[in-house]
Scaffold this active site. Structure first.
Site, PDB file in Angstrom:
ATOM      1  N   GLY A  83      68.267  53.596 103.499  1.00 29.13           N
ATOM      2  CA  GLY A  83      67.661  52.932 102.346  1.00 29.13           C
ATOM      3  C   GLY A  83      66.370  53.585 101.919  1.00 29.13           C
ATOM      4  N   HIS A 359      48.867  48.945  71.593  1.00 24.33           N
ATOM      5  CA  HIS A 359      49.627  47.690  71.618  1.00 24.33           C
ATOM      6  C   HIS A 359      50.677  47.713  70.511  1.00 24.33           C
ATOM      7  CE1 HIS A 359      50.535  43.407  71.839  1.00 24.33           C
ATOM      8  NE2 HIS A 359      50.453  43.381  70.511  1.00 24.33           N
TER       9      HIS A 359
END
Length: 380
Positions: A83, A359
């Site tokens: 993993g 933004h």
């Protein structure tokens, strides 16, 4: 190939062998071998999948990470041994194609690398659970049996187990269609002929090179995965090492720096990090403080429909200097560039919080976490 032609670089496809101090022989598929003289030699030999004792790769049902890139059909079920970075990346890929995936990891968390903050591992474990990707920690594969139409994989406790006996819920065995081995890499140097010119390797076979990428043999340099985990085994690091080696090969005196290397993992969501983890910073004696912000707290992830993940920073509370950035979320591989420059430049949290971010963009996550570190979060 166009970029090679543009720079007047000759490309030969075949297997290269060092046959003498100033000569390499390249053997193609159907042609006579080419004898290539050299004045400077850069070794970029790479690495190969590491074998698992007792679990032989056949390329059909027991796969290496190389084999996984060439499968012709999607397996209904897949067990991934390991993993780490490669194992987790393949887990998300095969799950997205429809496989029922199980990951078996010997340690107590997924992607248990020193450079990956534990909070990033937790995000990936949560996201796997959401996608119905199973994972079994602190466990190893003891053996694999052929059951005709599939494989039966037997699991056991790991030597790295940290939990008390009986605390880990581990199935005795699992039946799957295929097994994918992703437990690490080994140097790909067999048959190259390094010994003919005296190139040194360490006890694991990795080529030894210094900060100028010199091997210790005059006019011979080495870059990339073949240097092993004592350096950083990432493609973009190898690219920079290649630039250093090339410049030094023509008389330069450039040194490779590994102080601020962005580490990128292409899971879903992506993970990226640079600098120190929280535990590394504490071990380093810093006055450590850490802050984190969830991606769901800003606008753009909602637009994209990818709200999972977080941004975490580690900084020295005494001096206010940024020590590390750890991201798990949408486009983390792109967002880490700001953190890399900030860590490399020794920026303070105040300087970073004073930087205007557009933004609505994903980059606002960086502004938000810097503001939070100053005690002035906008979105909580």
């Amino acid at each position: 190939m166009d970029i090679l032609k543009q720079h007047r670089i000759r490309y030969l496809q075949g297997i290269g062998t060092i046959t003498g101090p100033d000569r390499v022989t390249v053997r193609g598929h159907d042609e006579e071998p080419w004898e290539i003289p050299w004045e400077r030699l850069i070794l970029a030999l790479g690495s190969a999948p590491l074998d698992v004792p007792g679990i032989p790769v056949d390329g059909r049902r027991i796969l290496s990470s190389n084999d996984a890139l060439e499968v012709q059909t999607v397996p209904k079920s897949l067990l991934i041994v390991g993993g780490g970075v490669i194992g987790c990346e393949f887990a998300f890929i095969f799950s997205a194609f429809g496989s029922q995936v199980t990951v078996v990891e010997a340690k107590s968390r997924l992607i248990p690398l020193p450079s990956v903050d534990e909070d990033c591992s937790r995000v990936i474990q949560r996201e796997m659970a959401k996608r119905k990707i199973s994972f079994v920690l602190e466990s190893t594969v003891e053996r694999v049996e052929d059951k005709g139409e599939g494989l039966r994989v037997f699991l056991g406790a790991s030597a790295f187990a940290e939990s008390q006996p009986g605390k880990i819920r581990r199935p005795a065995s699992l039946d799957v269609e295929k097994v994918l081995l992703c437990i690490g890499r080994k140097p790909d140097t067999t048959g190259v002929g390094l010994e003919r010119i005296g190139v040194k390797v360490d006890h694991n076979g990795w080529v030894v090179a210094d900060g100028e990428m010199k091997t210790g043999v005059s006019r011979v340099y080495a870059i990339g995965d073949v240097l092993g985990p004592s350096k950083v085994m990432l493609a973009h690091v190898a690219s920079r090492e290649g630039m250093v080696a090339a410049e030094n090969a023509v008389g330069g005196a450039v040194r490779m720096s590994y102080d601020a290397v962005p580490n990128i993992i292409f899971t879903m969501p992506e993970i990226s990090n640079v600098g120190l983890t929280e535990s590394q910073a504490r071990e380093g004696g810093f006055q450590v403080k850490a802050e984190s912000v969830l991606f769901r707290n800003i606008a753009k992830p909602h637009v994209l429909g990818e709200i999972g993940g977080m941004a975490k920073i580690v900084f020295d509370a005494g001096r206010g200097r940024l020590l590390g950035v750890h991201l798990a979320g949408p486009c983390a591989s792109d967002l880490i560039a700001e953190g890399t420059l900030a860590v490399k430049s020794g920026c303070t949290i105040q300087e970073l919080a004073d930087t205007i971010h557009g933004h609505p963009t994903l980059a606002e996550i960086m502004s938000e976490v810097f503001m939070k570190a100053l005690g002035r979060p906008i979105h909580g």
